[in-house]
Scaffold this motif. Structure first.
Motif, PDB file in Angstrom:
ATOM      1  N   ASN B 710       0.835  -1.217   0.000  1.00 47.27           N
ATOM      2  CA  ASN B 710       0.000   0.000   0.000  1.00 47.27           C
ATOM      3  C   ASN B 710       0.854   1.245   0.000  1.00 47.27           C
ATOM      4  OD1 ASN B 710      -2.572  -1.073  -0.066  1.00 47.27           O
ATOM      5  ND2 ASN B 710      -2.515  -1.487   2.131  1.00 47.27           N
ATOM      6  N   LEU B 711       1.820   1.259  -0.859  1.00 44.71           N
ATOM      7  CA  LEU B 711       2.696   2.421  -0.874  1.00 44.71           C
ATOM      8  C   LEU B 711       1.909   3.698  -1.045  1.00 44.71           C
ATOM      9  CD1 LEU B 711       4.513   0.032  -2.274  1.00 44.71           C
ATOM     10  CD2 LEU B 711       5.995   1.957  -2.634  1.00 44.71           C
ATOM     11  N   LEU B 712       2.283   4.669  -0.229  1.00 43.57           N
ATOM     12  CA  LEU B 712       1.712   5.997  -0.389  1.00 43.57           C
ATOM     13  C   LEU B 712       2.403   6.629  -1.575  1.00 43.57           C
ATOM     14  CD1 LEU B 712       1.702   7.473   3.162  1.00 43.57           C
ATOM     15  CD2 LEU B 712      -0.240   7.256   1.648  1.00 43.57           C
ATOM     16  N   VAL B 713       1.627   6.966  -2.554  1.00 44.41           N
ATOM     17  CA  VAL B 713       2.225   7.364  -3.807  1.00 44.41           C
ATOM     18  C   VAL B 713       1.562   8.616  -4.340  1.00 44.41           C
ATOM     19  CG1 VAL B 713       2.377   6.715  -6.213  1.00 44.41           C
ATOM     20  CG2 VAL B 713       2.907   5.060  -4.480  1.00 44.41           C
ATOM     21  N   ARG B 714       2.366   9.568  -4.706  1.00 43.85           N
ATOM     22  CA  ARG B 714       1.866  10.694  -5.493  1.00 43.85           C
ATOM     23  C   ARG B 714       1.981  10.204  -6.926  1.00 43.85           C
ATOM     24  NH1 ARG B 714      -1.344  14.697  -5.564  1.00 43.85           N
ATOM     25  NH2 ARG B 714      -0.910  14.982  -3.372  1.00 43.85           N
ATOM     26  N   ARG B 715       0.887   9.689  -7.424  1.00 44.80           N
ATOM     27  CA  ARG B 715       0.909   8.942  -8.663  1.00 44.80           C
ATOM     28  C   ARG B 715       0.442   9.813  -9.817  1.00 44.80           C
ATOM     29  NH1 ARG B 715      -3.294   4.022  -9.927  1.00 44.80           N
ATOM     30  NH2 ARG B 715      -2.584   3.612 -12.037  1.00 44.80           N
ATOM     31  N   ASN B 716       1.225   9.835 -10.885  1.00 43.07           N
ATOM     32  CA  ASN B 716       0.795  10.558 -12.082  1.00 43.07           C
ATOM     33  C   ASN B 716      -0.372   9.817 -12.712  1.00 43.07           C
ATOM     34  OD1 ASN B 716       2.856  12.410 -11.785  1.00 43.07           O
ATOM     35  ND2 ASN B 716       4.261  11.249 -13.062  1.00 43.07           N
ATOM     36  N   ILE B 717      -1.401  10.544 -13.027  1.00 43.87           N
ATOM     37  CA  ILE B 717      -2.570   9.925 -13.635  1.00 43.87           C
ATOM     38  C   ILE B 717      -2.826  10.626 -14.964  1.00 43.87           C
ATOM     39  CG2 ILE B 717      -3.576   9.231 -11.437  1.00 43.87           C
ATOM     40  CD1 ILE B 717      -5.353  11.686 -11.541  1.00 43.87           C
ATOM     41  N   PRO B 718      -3.626  10.026 -15.821  1.00 46.02           N
ATOM     42  CA  PRO B 718      -3.920  10.727 -17.069  1.00 46.02           C
ATOM     43  C   PRO B 718      -4.516  12.098 -16.740  1.00 46.02           C
ATOM     44  CG  PRO B 718      -4.737   8.476 -17.164  1.00 46.02           C
ATOM     45  CD  PRO B 718      -4.298   8.722 -15.748  1.00 46.02           C
ATOM     46  N   VAL B 719      -3.971  13.126 -17.345  1.00 46.32           N
ATOM     47  CA  VAL B 719      -4.393  14.484 -16.998  1.00 46.32           C
ATOM     48  C   VAL B 719      -5.852  14.696 -17.366  1.00 46.32           C
ATOM     49  CG1 VAL B 719      -3.638  15.475 -19.175  1.00 46.32           C
ATOM     50  CG2 VAL B 719      -3.649  16.895 -17.123  1.00 46.32           C
ATOM     51  N   MET B 720      -6.401  13.810 -18.166  1.00 46.47           N
ATOM     52  CA  MET B 720      -7.805  13.928 -18.525  1.00 46.47           C
ATOM     53  C   MET B 720      -8.703  13.783 -17.296  1.00 46.47           C
ATOM     54  SD  MET B 720      -5.766  12.586 -20.967  1.00 46.47           S
ATOM     55  CE  MET B 720      -5.941  10.858 -21.343  1.00 46.47           C
ATOM     56  N   ASN B 721      -8.162  13.249 -16.207  1.00 45.09           N
ATOM     57  CA  ASN B 721      -8.906  13.201 -14.957  1.00 45.09           C
ATOM     58  C   ASN B 721      -9.120  14.601 -14.370  1.00 45.09           C
ATOM     59  OD1 ASN B 721      -9.371  10.319 -14.118  1.00 45.09           O
ATOM     60  ND2 ASN B 721      -7.173  10.248 -14.581  1.00 45.09           N
ATOM     61  N   TYR B 723      -6.572  16.265 -13.105  1.00 42.42           N
ATOM     62  CA  TYR B 723      -5.451  16.464 -12.197  1.00 42.42           C
ATOM     63  C   TYR B 723      -4.282  15.668 -12.751  1.00 42.42           C
ATOM     64  CZ  TYR B 723      -9.341  17.915  -9.314  1.00 42.42           C
ATOM     65  OH  TYR B 723     -10.462  18.535  -8.852  1.00 42.42           O
ATOM     66  N   THR B 724      -3.080  16.124 -12.490  1.00 39.71           N
ATOM     67  CA  THR B 724      -1.935  15.403 -13.029  1.00 39.71           C
ATOM     68  C   THR B 724      -1.503  14.266 -12.112  1.00 39.71           C
ATOM     69  OG1 THR B 724      -0.535  17.065 -12.050  1.00 39.71           O
ATOM     70  CG2 THR B 724      -1.012  17.299 -14.389  1.00 39.71           C
ATOM     71  N   SER B 725      -1.913  14.347 -10.834  1.00 41.09           N
ATOM     72  CA  SER B 725      -1.491  13.281  -9.930  1.00 41.09           C
ATOM     73  C   SER B 725      -2.483  13.157  -8.794  1.00 41.09           C
ATOM     74  CB  SER B 725      -0.094  13.568  -9.373  1.00 41.09           C
ATOM     75  OG  SER B 725      -0.141  14.703  -8.541  1.00 41.09           O
ATOM     76  N   ILE B 726      -2.401  12.046  -8.121  1.00 40.34           N
ATOM     77  CA  ILE B 726      -3.251  11.826  -6.947  1.00 40.34           C
ATOM     78  C   ILE B 726      -2.414  11.096  -5.907  1.00 40.34           C
ATOM     79  CG2 ILE B 726      -4.130   9.678  -7.958  1.00 40.34           C
ATOM     80  CD1 ILE B 726      -6.659  10.029  -6.390  1.00 40.34           C
ATOM     81  N   LEU B 727      -2.657  11.413  -4.647  1.00 42.65           N
ATOM     82  CA  LEU B 727      -1.987  10.688  -3.579  1.00 42.65           C
ATOM     83  C   LEU B 727      -2.776   9.417  -3.325  1.00 42.65           C
ATOM     84  CD1 LEU B 727       0.471  11.039  -1.775  1.00 42.65           C
ATOM     85  CD2 LEU B 727      -1.045  11.873  -0.020  1.00 42.65           C
ATOM     86  N   THR B 728      -2.147   8.284  -3.479  1.00 45.20           N
ATOM     87  CA  THR B 728      -2.892   7.037  -3.365  1.00 45.20           C
ATOM     88  C   THR B 728      -1.991   5.948  -2.813  1.00 45.20           C
ATOM     89  OG1 THR B 728      -4.303   5.527  -4.599  1.00 45.20           O
ATOM     90  CG2 THR B 728      -2.374   6.338  -5.741  1.00 45.20           C
ATOM     91  N   ASN B 729      -2.555   4.791  -2.582  1.00 49.05           N
ATOM     92  CA  ASN B 729      -1.788   3.641  -2.132  1.00 49.05           C
ATOM     93  C   ASN B 729      -1.735   2.632  -3.261  1.00 49.05           C
ATOM     94  OD1 ASN B 729      -3.660   4.460   0.416  1.00 49.05           O
ATOM     95  ND2 ASN B 729      -1.617   3.877   1.061  1.00 49.05           N
ATOM     96  N   VAL B 730      -0.572   2.173  -3.560  1.00 47.12           N
ATOM     97  CA  VAL B 730      -0.500   1.131  -4.573  1.00 47.12           C
ATOM     98  C   VAL B 730       0.593   0.136  -4.236  1.00 47.12           C
ATOM     99  CG1 VAL B 730      -1.274   2.521  -6.516  1.00 47.12           C
ATOM    100  CG2 VAL B 730       1.141   2.378  -6.028  1.00 47.12           C
ATOM    101  N   GLY B 731       0.392  -1.046  -4.704  1.00 49.21           N
ATOM    102  CA  GLY B 731       1.440  -2.012  -4.941  1.00 49.21           C
ATOM    103  C   GLY B 731       2.279  -2.457  -3.779  1.00 49.21           C
ATOM    104  N   GLU B 732       3.459  -2.901  -4.119  1.00 45.85           N
ATOM    105  CA  GLU B 732       4.336  -3.533  -3.152  1.00 45.85           C
ATOM    106  C   GLU B 732       5.780  -3.371  -3.641  1.00 45.85           C
ATOM    107  OE1 GLU B 732       3.103  -7.481  -2.354  1.00 45.85           O
ATOM    108  OE2 GLU B 732       4.817  -7.925  -1.075  1.00 45.85           O
TER     109      GLU B 732
END
Lengths: 542, 1002
Positions: B710-721, B723-732
């Motif tokens: 559940n890494l805390l990640v400032r993750r780049n997302i498609p800007v079509m959302n 926003y360019t990024s979201i703080l989220t939890n992902v992966g391992e």
């Protein structure tokens, strides 16, 4: 005995732990209420709250012009028939193949501005204003729809820009709580159709001129843009009708006599249109429809990069011209400090000016003569002799339309910026859009009439119906709207970019390297990379 | 203020000499008067006396030994005598006699290093009972540094990257990088309380010990904040009954260890000529002055050249003085200190002046009740706008920085305005930047009178931090417009920690020992700041002190609050003193997390077995001690800012119409996440502690494997959302590694000894999972190009085209748009076209794969020499200063050479290289460095006694004296600033320095 002691002690330990638990039973304190940040949830609860978001939209829209020097609005001009970034040290459209790629900064930044600065803001306004639980805040349906209409105008403006530049792009019509990774491209016509529906709503509910603060969106702005979109969709009668709604509204007319702040100075009506203070209707200007607002010495008066950057980008790098005694020229209040990022082409500076009476080519509107202006030089005030090296004529001294000049930003004449407002739409273009619609419909006489309305104001001789063509309309747009209309988008929209760069491009290398596929910008690689759930189709050959 | 400090620096030494002289004089006049002290020496846990113990009056040859009963009697000259009790197999102990006539002493057995006491979370432990992975920093080697962080260099598993700048904390990583975009900084715990300040606030001389908690077993008691490791810092206390006054001072000079090689004026002109030739412009060497700006041409004709690095430099200088007083009595233990330090960095105005005060006082009110406080205050002054390293890097060597009257130009080449004058802001601005931190803990400790071993402790730790940064830009008399502006930033942070800690320690029979700790805690942080700005001052005499004089005024303010609640339980159990077990669990609630995830629980367990205590091992003579440890546990990382799980807006302003009034606009800014939660790191740790050959060889070998979920990640997302990024939890993410620390006593002679400390660590990092998605249906989990994250690759991977030399004239495969002198990249897909599909992971950086450290200590009599070498390898970093920096403008750049048709380099591009693919250059950061050399002389007691002194030591230290590396930047350890060819203010030079210091105690 010992065991008993431990047992007792154990009980006490448990007791203490329980106390600890009781203390913390109520954990409301763990739920956050931001102390100094707003959100849509706490702001969009009143009509006034919606107004702050609409002001935010005005700001966001102006950012198209002012958030960066070289990667934003200015990119509408180099590599077109009217302009070129000709300075030897930069690598722009001099080589189309190596410059225009999916990682070109302007390709990415314009896309990002559209999707992250404009659309979430516009969609937030639209979604919240439509919320059932907020219905009681509105005085009436019209008040609510006017708010939605402004949001939908900006949403339409943005999608139209995207479709013009990039072709098939994803439509974003709502806000999300969680990110999505599989956006799908709509076809260009689907995007135009979406834009059309937003604008038809906007046209119905937006206020008329004078009913809203200057700089805000009015009904005519929606109708003006609608005209272009109808043309893109091939719906010429609708285009003629929407343009006519503006022209016949009674709110607008082309300015034909001098007005505004500069009345006592030499000039003509066309130069008056571009004097500081004359862009808004309150100056008496009846042809202005939508204007980005700039104001020196005022919080919010400039965008991310402060004021109007036209002089920096379009003005020649005149300080590089030295007098025979070695003194370089200096920035002045009148000319500012250009760095020559966009030089006009032979086409836009010379070839189209074939009518001697045309005031748009008068000394008040075109600067073609330069003088040594460094008072410490013995040549001060003398005309600068013609230059012959490519470095000078492409970068440091060339003719330019004086509409880019203005009062120095915050009175700093070395800033390369002015405090002049910027036209997004004015009535002259509405006429030229209607002329285009008439022409495409086949009504050449009416097309000529609209073009002549614009020409007459500038004292240019009228043309006959059989002279009208798409190329003529583009010529007339260049004369009337040089460095004002976003030329690249106009040419791409009309499918004329490649052809006209090959004909009128300033540099041989630019003419030789442009390829047919350059008629569209590429989809930014960053967008393709991030949207890994659905492959966004790159435009062919990129 | 500044002048005062300089004066102080100048007078330290004379003042010290005067002081000592007076002191020596007064002591010479006192009359010695012998008296007798008696006592008994015993051992811990055995009241029968210890015979044969050596007793010596410190600094003299007078001594005695204990009799068969363990008793002794000795005549001493005066109350100031210190008795030294020593015996083989026991720790040597010193006791000041004072006015006592009976002095009983308990000596501790000195079997091995296992009997040292180490600080663990919420308590201390004898090292032999520790089951987790804890390293202690050796403060004796670094206690003279300006920053506590220096002591962490060379500890296995710790990577500390210095910035070289006064007052700036470098980057600290323990066991690699777990988090992608949460904080990776370890948790700092000062005297048991989570520290909310800057490490620079702590006076290194106040530090008694530093422990680094590395595995989950030792860190899990800090639960949600421990994933990046924990550093426990313990400040000093009183050690002797006789008040001890200690004074430490050092002063030193520093120089640039290396500098970026900029173009000389000749090379600058050559570059212009070559660029013109490559651009197809006229390039006649005789006309070179026509190709540069008028001002540059004039300077060239007059031979007026500028070396920008010299222009922005100042003599690096550091000095520090520190005084402390400590002591203890039956009822009170105290340590009071004050320090003052003045650091001048290598760049003009990059300075820090600091003073700190500390009071550690513990009062034993009743045998069962102690109250006390640890309180520190620090004041750090970083005033002054530093010269701009970035502008110095960019400015033309033919530019003009000063007018004839000495005032700075705005642009060194005004008609170009390409680079600014790097000194202008420094010279035209007034700046006051001060950071203050009042950090305290008030505690009460109750030993339950009704049950031995039960104690209860309450900590209440309020902390205040005040920061301000005020600036005023004066009118530049050389410009025609009003350029004045000012800003005042004020910030206040208040936090408190309340902890209730219950401890129960119980031995049952000979074989069972329990130690139970329970904690309930609350933590509150609140902060607010205000920034007020003004522009267009018509009168600039009042500077930033009256912003009301500005024509344009703006204000912003900001506030936040964070709440936390914690419960913790720990059980230590020792069976037969050699089978050891630790179990911990912590449950944390934190407000920064999303509505759906406010609480998380972090358990851990560990086992240790001291094999060498087993009977069957007693036969193995060379093995003094062998201990095996294993642990497993979970820790969290909640290091995100408040409100980041919420969808928020920010504000802008806009003007409607021509009247100049402005309206508030609100704009969307961040996308929230209702499910944002802690990231959790699960670590397995296997370790072996060993001591061989009469402790001549001692060491620890550790293996670890940690998975962060559940890494805390400032993750780049498609800007079509939107926003360019979201703080989220992902992966391992997986980190696995080996750490070895080895201490060897190579030579142990009476007058000469040589010992070596060697550390090695290896960390391998890779991403195991990202989003558990396969949206593209290729049967493999999706990578994430947008963030450069790839399954199976390290977190900090570089995704780019693979460099394959330079296109040369005559090459026939040059793609359209490129030309000779452009970078050639590999066509990995071998489809004859270079496009986005040819990108690959070209390497990784930010954390080295291997780290080594070796320290050698030599002692000859009173003289000691130590030197420390450290090395890191297996990492690269982008280095784009190699690209041409617009050679047609008056901009300088790194002189790394360039391709020309005459000299067709295969490693450097031409001057018209436009980098169409936007690729980066990558350079190895591997290095080995002589980090520290110290020569010290400890005066012997005989000489000192005459001066009535307890200790006197003088030393000389050289730091960062030599580095072996191929890195092209200023320093391979500090490599984050080379991604832009435009340069950066972070191209800061690293210092090499020489210090001389003096420690005195009496």
């Amino acid at each position: 005995m010992k065991n008993q002691l431990i047992y007792n002690q154990g009980k006490q330990l448990i007791g203490l732990s329980l106390i600890a638990l009781l203390i913390s039973c109520n954990d409301d304190f763990l739920y956050e209420k931001p102390l100094s940040s707003l959100s849509a949830d706490n702001t969009l609860v009143s009509v006034e709250g919606f107004q702050t978001y609409l002001t935010g939209l005005s700001w966001a829209a102006r950012e198209e012009y002012s958030q960066d020097d070289n990667t934003f609005f200015i990119t509408n001009f180099p590599g077109t028939d009217v302009g070129e970034d000709a300075g030897a040290e930069y690598f722009t459209y001099r080589n189309w193949i190596s410059y225009l790629t999916p990682v070109t900064p302007e390709v990415e930044r314009n896309w990002n501005w559209a999707y992250s600065t404009m659309l979430p803001q516009a969609n937030t306004v639209i979604v919240f204003a439509n919320k059932e639980e907020l219905k009681d805040i509105w005085k009436n349906e019209a008040q609510k729809n006017a708010v939605i209409a402004e949001g939908r105008f900006y949403r339409a403006y943005t999608h139209n820009l995207l479709a013009n530049l990039y072709g098939n792009v994803p439509i974003v019509d709502t806000i999300r709580n969680a990110p999505k990774f599989d956006f799908v491209q709509a076809t260009r016509d689907e995007v135009y159709d979406f834009v059309k529906r937003d604008l038809e709503f906007a046209s119905q509910w937006l206020p008329s001129a004078g009913e809203t603060p200057e700089g805000r969106i009015v009904k005519a702005a929606a109708d003006h843009l609608l005209t272009e979109v109808y043309i893109s969709l091939g719906q010429y009668d609708n285009a003629i009708a929407s343009a006519s709604r503006v022209i016949d509204s009674g709110d607008y007319r082309l300015m034909t006599s001098r007005f505004g702040s500069n009345l006592d100075e030499p000039g003509d009506v066309f130069s008056d249109l571009f004097e500081d203070g004359n862009f808004n209707r309150s100056s008496g200007n009846m042809e202005s429809i939508y204007v980005w607002q700039f104001e020196s010495f005022t919080p919010g008066g400039g965008g991310t990069r402060d004021g109007n950057q036209a002089v920096r980008n379009f003005g020649p790098f005149f300080v590089r011209i030295t007098a025979p005694d070695g003194a370089p020229n200096i920035p002045t209040n009148e000319m500012g400090r250009g760095v020559g990022r966009v030089r006009g082409t032979v086409y836009s500076l010379y070839e189209i000016w074939n009518d001697v009476g045309d005031i748009r080519n008068s000394e008040f509107n075109m600067r073609r003569q330069f003088y040594f202006n460094n008072p410490s030089s013995e040549y001060f005030g003398q005309p600068v002799p013609a230059r012959t090296t490519a470095e000078d004529t492409l970068r440091s001294m060339y003719a330019y339309p004086r509409k880019i000049e203005g009062n120095p930003w915050n009175l700093n004449n070395t800033s390369g910026r002015t405090s002049d407002d910027v036209y997004v739409y004015r009535l002259a273009e509405t006429y030229l859009l209607r002329a285009e619609a008439y022409f495409r419909k086949g009504d050449l006489q009416k097309a000529a009439d609209d073009i002549n309305t614009v020409r007459e104001r500038s004292n240019a001789s009228p043309i006959a119906a059989d002279q009208v063509s798409i190329d003529y309309i583009l010529d007339e747009r260049a004369r009337e709207l040089l460095f004002e209309e976003p030329r690249r988008r106009t040419l791409i929209r009309m499918g004329k970019l490649v052809e006209r760069v090959r004909t009128f491009g300033l540099l041989e290398s630019s003419k030789n390297t442009i390829q047919d596929y350059h008629n569209l910008w590429p989809i930014p690689q960053t967008a393709i990379d991030a949207n890994f759930g659905q492959k966004l189709n790159q435009n062919p050959h990129y | 203020m500044k002048t005062k400090l300089l004066v102080y620096g100048k007078y330290i030494l004379p003042a010290l000499l005067l002081f000592f002289g007076l002191h020596a004089y007064s002591s010479a006049t006192s009359i010695p008067e012998d008296r007798v002290v008696t006592g008994k020496v015993t051992t811990d846990g055995d009241p029968s006396g210890l015979p044969g113990v050596n007793i010596l009056i410190k600094g003299s040859k007078t001594g005695t030994i204990t009799d068969i009963e363990g008793e002794y009697s000795i005549s001493i000259p005066d109350d100031n005598a210190v008795l030294v009790f020593s015996m083989i197999g026991f720790e040597t102990k010193e006791e000041a006699v004072g006015n006592r006539t009976v002095l009983d002493v308990i000596l501790n057995e000195n079997i091995s290093g296992l009997d040292e006491v180490v600080v663990v979370g919420y308590g201390t432990q004898v090292k032999r009972n520790v089951t987790g992975s804890i390293a202690s920093a050796d403060l004796s080697q670094s206690g003279d540094d300006a920053a506590v962080t220096e002591a962490l260099v060379g500890i296995a598993g710790v990577q500390f990257t210095d910035t070289g700048r006064p007052g700036q904390v470098g980057n600290l990583l323990i066991r690699g990088q777990n988090s992608l975009s949460g904080s990776n900084s370890p948790l700092i715990v000062l005297d048991g309380i989570i520290f909310s300040g800057n490490l620079n606030d702590i006076n290194p001389r106040d530090v008694q010990s530093m422990e680094i908690l590395k595995d989950a077993s030792s860190t899990a008691i800090y639960g949600s904040r421990a994933a990046n490791g924990v550093i426990l810092i313990t400040s000093m206390d009183g050690k002797t009954e006789k008040p001890l006054i200690s004074l430490n001072s050092y002063t030193g000079l520093s120089e640039w260890a290396s500098e970026l090689k900029l173009l000389s004026p000749e090379r600058y002109l050559q570059r212009r000529l070559d660029w013109r030739a490559q651009s197809g412009l006229e390039a006649d060497p005789r006309s070179v002055d026509k190709y540069i700006s008028a001002l540059e041409a004039e300077n060239y004709r007059n031979g007026k050249y500028t070396d920008p690095w010299r222009e922005i430099s100042q003599q690096g200088r550091t000095s520090s003085i520190d005084v402390n007083v400590s002591g203890k009595s039956n009822s009170t233990n105290y340590f009071l200190s004050a320090s003052l330090s003045d650091d001048r960095g290598l760049i003009y105005n990059d300075n820090q002046q600091r003073y700190t005060l500390r009071a550690n006082i513990t009062n034993t009110i009743k045998p069962w009740l102690q109250i006390g406080t640890n309180t520190m205050f620090s004041h750090r002054d970083l005033s002054g706008i530093s010269a701009s390293v970035r502008e110095a890097y960019r400015m033309s060597p033919l530019g003009t920085m000063y007018y004839e009257d000495g005032s700075p130009t705005q642009f060194p080449v005004p008609d170009e305005q390409a680079a600014g004058n790097p000194m202008r802001n420094s010279l035209l601005s007034d700046n006051s930047e001060v950071m203050e931190n009042l950090f305290s803990n008030f505690f009460l400790k109750l030993d339950a009178p009704f049950l031995e071993g039960l104690s209860f402790r309450v900590n209440f730790s309020p902390s205040y931090q005040w920061n301000h940064n005020y600036s005023f830009m004066h009118q530049d008399k050389n410009v025609s417009f009003n350029n004045t502006s000012a800003s005042k930033f004020n910030e206040r942070q208040y936090s408190w920690v309340l902890e209730n800690i219950l401890n129960y320690n119980r031995r049952i029979g000979d074989d069972h020992n329990f130690d139970i700790t329970l904690l309930f805690g609350r933590n509150h942080v609140e902060a607010e700041s205000t920034t007020a700005q003004g522009e267009q001052f018509n009168v600039d005499v009042l500077g930033y002190n009256n912003l009301g004089l500005a024509e344009i005024q703006r204000t912003n303010s900001f506030a936040y609050a964070v709440e936390m609640v914690s419960y913790m339980a720990r059980v230590n159990y020792q069976f037969k003193n050699r089978y050891l077990l630790t179990l911990t669990a912590r449950r944390d609630g934190s407000s920064v997390f999303s509505v759906n995830n406010k609480y998380a629980t972090f358990p851990s367990g560990s086992l240790a077995w001291i094999i060498s205590d087993e009977n069957f091992m007693s036969e193995i003579g060379f093995l003094d001690m062998l201990k095996l440890r294993a642990s497993y546990g979970a820790v969290g990382n909640q290091a995100i800012e408040p409100y980041q799980s919420l969808t928020l807006s920010s504000t802008q302003r806009y003007v409607y119409g021509n009247d100049g009034s402005s309206s508030l606009g609100v704009v969307t800014s961040t996308l929230g996440n209702d499910d944002l939660t802690w990231e959790t790191t699960y670590t397995t740790n296997l370790a072996m502690d060993f001591e061989l050959l009469q402790r001549r060889i001692a060491g620890t070998l550790e293996l670890y494997n940690s998975n962060t979920e559940n890494l805390l990640v400032r993750r780049n997302i498609p800007v079509m959302n939107g926003y360019t990024s979201i703080l989220t939890n992902v992966g391992e993410v997986n980190n696995r590694g080996v750490e070895l620390s080895l201490t060897t006593d190579n030579i142990r002679k009476e007058n000469f000894s040589w010992s070596t400390v060697f550390t090695f660590s290896h960390n391998k990092n890779k991403i195991l999972h990202l989003f558990h998605t396969d949206l593209d249906d290729d049967g493999l989990e999706d990578d994430n190009i947008a963030n450069s994250w790839f399954i199976g690759k390290p977190i900090n991977s570089y995704f780019d085209y693979q460099y394959d030399g330079i296109y040369q004239e005559g090459d026939e495969d040059i793609p359209a748009g490129s030309e000779p002198g452009f970078v050639r990249v590999k066509d990995l897909t071998q489809d004859g076209v270079i496009n986005a599909d040819d990108r690959t992971v070209v390497g990784s950086g930010n954390i080295p794969e291997y780290q080594y450290g070796i320290r050698n200590n030599f002692n000859y009599g009173n003289l000691s020499l130590s030197f420390f070498i450290n090395a890191m390898q297996g990492w690269i970093a982008p280095f784009n200063l190699i690209n041409p920096l617009v050679p047609g403008r008056s901009l300088n750049q790194l002189d790394a050479g360039w391709w020309t048709p005459e000299n067709q380099s295969n490693s450097r591009p031409s001057l018209v290289y436009s980098n169409p693919l936007r690729t980066s250059w990558y350079v190895s950061r591997d290095f080995a460095r002589l980090r520290d050399v110290t020569i010290a002389y400890d005066f012997n007691h005989k000489a000192l006694d005459k001066l009535k002194m307890n200790g006197l030591k003088v030393y000389v230290t050289g730091k960062n004296l030599a580095t072996i590396t191929n890195w092209l930047g200023t320093d391979p350890e500090n490599a984050g600033a080379y991604t832009s060819e435009q340069g950066s203010d972070a191209l800061y030079p690293m210092p090499k320095s020489i210090l001389i210091g003096l420690n005195v105690s009496f």
